[in-house]
Design an enzyme around this catalytic site. Structure first.
Site, mmCIF file in Angstrom:
data_model
loop_
_atom_site.group_PDB
_atom_site.id
_atom_site.type_symbol
_atom_site.label_atom_id
_atom_site.label_comp_id
_atom_site.label_asym_id
_atom_site.label_seq_id
_atom_site.Cartn_x
_atom_site.Cartn_y
_atom_site.Cartn_z
ATOM 1 C CG ASP A 67 -2.074 0.944 1.093
ATOM 2 O OD1 ASP A 67 -2.356 1.395 -0.041
ATOM 3 O OD2 ASP A 67 -2.715 1.254 2.115
ATOM 4 C CG HIS A 87 -0.192 2.268 -9.303
ATOM 5 N ND1 HIS A 87 -0.416 1.849 -8.008
ATOM 6 C CD2 HIS A 87 -1.284 3.027 -9.626
ATOM 7 C CE1 HIS A 87 -1.582 2.320 -7.578
ATOM 8 N NE2 HIS A 87 -2.125 3.047 -8.547
ATOM 9 C CG LEU A 138 9.121 -17.402 -3.688
ATOM 10 C CD1 LEU A 138 9.086 -17.523 -2.167
ATOM 11 C CD2 LEU A 138 9.456 -15.965 -4.089
#
Ligand code: FPP
Length: 241
Positions: free
Chosen positions: A12, A29, A123
């Site tokens: 955020d 962004h 991962l």
């Protein structure tokens, strides 16, 4: 240091990071890609098994269409640019969320990279797009209801494990460490079921400013937490002996 098996992150503060610099929200962004790359690398290096990133919530569809468009374009570009690197690093990439409402091109790219990296053993990177924790629970409930209606499931046999098997993260360990950047201390309809026993860690830093030191601080805080899962500290001590 005790490493979490599963880390879940709400990224955020992109908009506020951009505003503080007099830039359009889109720039925030775009600047959010770098810490994604860093977090993937660091989690791989530290032996984290699963990393789940909240990229776009079911509620984010309510943002101005122009910003939604920017985000969708960014996801598409990031996938095109990063897919080779992720595949080379042995990362397996999966998406969770309601994807039928996404653009056809993005859906196709998502499916392509999922199948290309499915066999990778490094991962497990899960990206939540169009995801909501309540949506996830409702979808699981629908699956069970359909099975009960078809007569293949006895409603009285439904238990927590059976319910969890219908959720988007079925088969994966629950998040151990939840990180949220940007200063707000809430879960915002992220993995509502799965976060039941996650350790929560918040930072004022906006996502584009999230760096290796911040990740280290989160992992350090996690290592000091005593996780009792409802038991007493004395019980846990006895179990360790
Ligand atoms: C929240 O900041 C961030 C988002 C809704 C988008 C997250 C997307 C990225 C970090 C881009 C890269 C991600 C991937 C997986 C390729 P906000 O817009 O709510 O910020 P604000 O609270 O300051 O307005």
């Amino acid at each position: 240091m005790h490493v979490p098996r599963h880390v879940a992150i709400i990224m955020d503060g992109n908009g506020r990071w951009a505003r503080d610099r007099g830039l359009p929200r889109a720039a925030g962004h775009r600047a959010g890609i770098k810490p994604v790359r860093l977090t993937v690398e660091e989690c791989s290096r530290r032996g984290v098994e699963v990393l789940t990133l909240f990229a776009f919530s079911s509620e984010n569809w309510l943002r101005p269409p122009q910003e939604v468009g920017v985000l969708m374009q960014l996801f598409l570009e990031a996938l095109d640019r990063e897919a080779d690197e992720l595949a080379a690093k042995g990362v397996s990439l999966r998406f969770i969320g309601a994807r039928a409402v996404l653009g056809a091109e993005l859906q196709a790219r998502m499916a392509g990279v999922e199948s290309r990296t499915a066999a990778n053993t490094g991962l497990k990177l899960i990206v939540a797009i169009g995801y909501g924790g309540r949506w996830d629970i409702v979808e699981a409930a629908k699956r069970l209801a359909r099975a009960a209606q078809a007569g293949t499931l006895d409603p009285d046999s439904i238990d927590e494990a059976g319910f969890a098997a219908g959720l988007a993260l079925a088969g994966l360990p629950d998040p151990d460490l939840f990180i949220r950047t940007g200063g707000d201390q809430r879960i915002s309809n992220f993995l509502l079921w799965n976060l039941a026993y996650a350790e929560l860690w918040f930072t004022e830093a906006f996502w584009p400013a999230f760096d290796a030191a911040a990740l280290e601080a989160a992992f350090g805080a996690f290592a000091t937490r005593e996780r009792r899962f409802g038991k007493t500290a004395a019980q846990l001590k006895a179990e360790r002996c």
